[in-house]
Design a protein around this motif. Structure first.
Motif, short mmCIF file in Angstrom:
data_model
loop_
_atom_site.label_atom_id
_atom_site.label_comp_id
_atom_site.label_asym_id
_atom_site.label_seq_id
_atom_site.Cartn_x
_atom_site.Cartn_y
_atom_site.Cartn_z
N LEU A 225 0.85 -1.19 0.00
CA LEU A 225 0.00 0.00 0.00
C LEU A 225 0.88 1.23 0.00
CD1 LEU A 225 -2.84 1.20 0.14
CD2 LEU A 225 -2.68 1.08 2.65
N ARG A 226 0.80 2.03 -1.09
CA ARG A 226 1.60 3.24 -1.21
C ARG A 226 0.99 4.39 -0.40
NH1 ARG A 226 2.38 3.11 -7.82
NH2 ARG A 226 4.14 1.63 -7.87
N GLU A 227 1.80 5.41 -0.14
CA GLU A 227 1.32 6.58 0.60
C GLU A 227 0.18 7.27 -0.13
OE1 GLU A 227 4.61 9.11 1.37
OE2 GLU A 227 5.42 7.86 2.98
N VAL A 259 10.92 -1.68 -4.98
CA VAL A 259 10.61 -0.88 -6.16
C VAL A 259 9.14 -0.44 -6.15
CG1 VAL A 259 10.46 -0.94 -8.68
CG2 VAL A 259 12.42 -1.96 -7.53
N ALA A 260 8.25 -1.31 -5.65
CA ALA A 260 6.82 -1.05 -5.74
C ALA A 260 6.37 0.13 -4.90
CB ALA A 260 6.04 -2.30 -5.33
N VAL A 261 7.12 0.51 -3.87
CA VAL A 261 6.69 1.63 -3.02
C VAL A 261 6.83 2.97 -3.73
CG1 VAL A 261 7.21 0.39 -0.91
CG2 VAL A 261 8.95 1.86 -1.91
N GLU A 262 7.65 3.02 -4.81
CA GLU A 262 7.81 4.28 -5.54
C GLU A 262 6.51 4.62 -6.27
OE1 GLU A 262 10.37 6.19 -5.25
OE2 GLU A 262 11.44 4.75 -3.99
N VAL A 293 -1.43 -2.56 -10.37
CA VAL A 293 -1.54 -1.33 -9.59
C VAL A 293 -3.01 -0.90 -9.58
CG1 VAL A 293 -0.86 1.08 -9.36
CG2 VAL A 293 0.81 -0.63 -10.14
N VAL A 294 -3.56 -0.74 -8.37
CA VAL A 294 -4.96 -0.37 -8.20
C VAL A 294 -5.03 1.09 -7.77
CG1 VAL A 294 -7.14 -0.96 -7.08
CG2 VAL A 294 -5.42 -2.74 -7.48
#
Length: 433
Positions: A225-227, A259-262, A293-294
């Protein structure tokens, strides 16, 4: 070729063709083995025994086959009663699929040289028999080897060096097996963690290992889960079902997660950047991976999902009306090939109540069945799940679609968009890209 001889080839009837066209009969080979061996089914019924075993007991093979091991031993005149810890070891072998060693055990049998019954000592090794692609134990081969009574008992009442060595070897083998299981469980608990809470989405995961003993292999799932509120879903498959495959998997998962958090990276960019990072870190592995990516919800509650596939299977969508469809557009190259062409992306807008299913190939692949047919069976299975809850969908898919339990690892990530299902065409969502 070995020693200038052409290798044996499979004749298709359970035998192998030797050079010159003759067939190697494995029954003859089994009988030629000097060490006594007996084959038991999962109910401990005797399936076969070689000549050395029948000569040891002084009974024909027909008197043993079809009886339980305990009953067969009871037929031996003055023969050994079943030894509880030996029977327990055989049962463990059947249950766990791991070899079991039984240290020297006293069984009184007639001495073939004198005919007199006296103390004789035997070491047992129980070996599981499985079929290629299936971890289920179908039979156990028990190997029986006699050891010198003097080495076991000693002449002065004390344990001999040989006896101590056997104790040490058996204990070490058991300790090594236990340590491997513990290490695998620790690795699994650190890598296959529960997904985070994602506002507005129900997310569920499932993992089923091929290796029932180590309980971990080369497949994995992940949810980041990104910011910004975007969620990144990953399923991946590194070849192998052992601890080595699990170690490689954990390295790749860590790279992809970093990488996915970017927040600027789409699914294709995540795969490309992770591939470059893995090469720099010398993580040498090929893997089939799907990254999705959602996006945060639109005003109507729908979710835009974009995915890229690195040699992996297409995602499956269950619409809000419970119909299902596969989205196999534009697959990309396998992770690790590092070819110059860009990986394509596909996009779908999921209406409230719709679900997305990402999975590894162990969920659908069936021996002798075309993959397109296996995928269609999965789609049909999903449509037959009338319970709209996501956790029931994940449970049913795993239970009904996994073709051979233990044939391959399975990883599944499922998401469902919160909200009341739309009515009419909006329930389907739209495909772009």
């Amino acid at each position: 070729m070995i020693g200038g001889q052409a290798p044996a080839t499979d004749t298709g009837d359970g035998r192998s063709a030797l050079p010159g066209g003759d067939a190697l009969d494995y029954r003859d080979l089994f009988d030629a083995l000097a060490v006594p061996k007996i084959v038991l089914d999962p109910d401990l019924v005797v399936l076969d025994a070689n000549r050395s075993y029948t000569e040891l007991l002084g009974m024909p093979v027909d008197a043993l086959v079809g009886r339980t091991l305990a009953d067969a031993l009871a037929q031996v005149p003055g023969g050994p009663p079943p030894v509880p810890h030996a029977m327990d070891a055989i049962a463990r072998c059947l249950r766990t699929g791991m070899p079991e060693v039984v240290e020297p055990t006293r069984w009184d049998l007639p001495d073939p040289r004198t005919g007199e019954t006296g103390p004789r000592y035997w070491m047992l090794l129980a070996l599981p028999v499985t079929r290629a692609g299936d971890a289920a134990v179908r039979a156990v081969v028990v190997r029986v080897e006699e050891v010198d009574a003097a080495d076991v008992e000693g002449t002065d009442g004390y344990a001999t060096p040989e006896r101590l060595s056997w104790h040490s070897t058996v204990a070490r083998m058991r300790a090594n097996a236990a340590a491997e299981r513990d290490a695998a469980v620790t690795l699994q608990s650190s890598v296959l963690i529960p997904p985070p809470e994602v506002p507005g989405l129900a997310v569920d995961v499932r993992y089923q290992p091929a290796n029932r003993i180590t309980r971990v292999g080369g497949d994995w799932y992940d949810v980041v889960l990104r910011e910004s509120g975007r969620a990144v879903l990953v399923v991946g498959d590194v070849a192998g079902h052992d601890v080595d495959a699990a170690a490689t998997m954990s390295h790749l998962k860590g790279v992809l997660r970093t990488v996915a958090v970017e927040d600027d990276a789409g699914p294709a960019a995540i795969l490309d950047r992770a591939e470059r990072a893995a090469a720099v870190l010398r993580i040498e592995a090929f893997a089939a991976i799907t990254v999705a990516v959602v996006e945060p919800p639109a005003p109507d509650g729908s979710r835009r999902v974009t995915w890229a596939r690195a040699g992996s299977l297409p995602p499956l969508v269950r619409r809000a009306d419970l119909g299902a469809e596969l989205h196999g557009e534009r697959p990309g190259r396998l992770f690790g090939l590092r070819l110059p062409e860009a990986r394509p992306e596909s996009t779908l807008v999921l209406a409230p109540g719709a679900s997305l299913l990402l999975f590894t190939d162990g969920l659908v692949e069936r021996r002798g069945e075309p993959l397109v047919d296996s995928l269609e069976h999965l789609r049909e299975d999903v449509e037959q799940v009338v319970d709209a809850r996501l956790e029931r969908l994940a449970d049913c898919v795993l239970a009904r679609s996994t073709p051979i339990r233990g044939a391959d690892d399975v990883a599944v990530v499922a998401l469902q968009v919160d909200g009341a299902p739309a009515v009419g065409p909006e329930a389907v969502g739209t495909m772009t890209g």
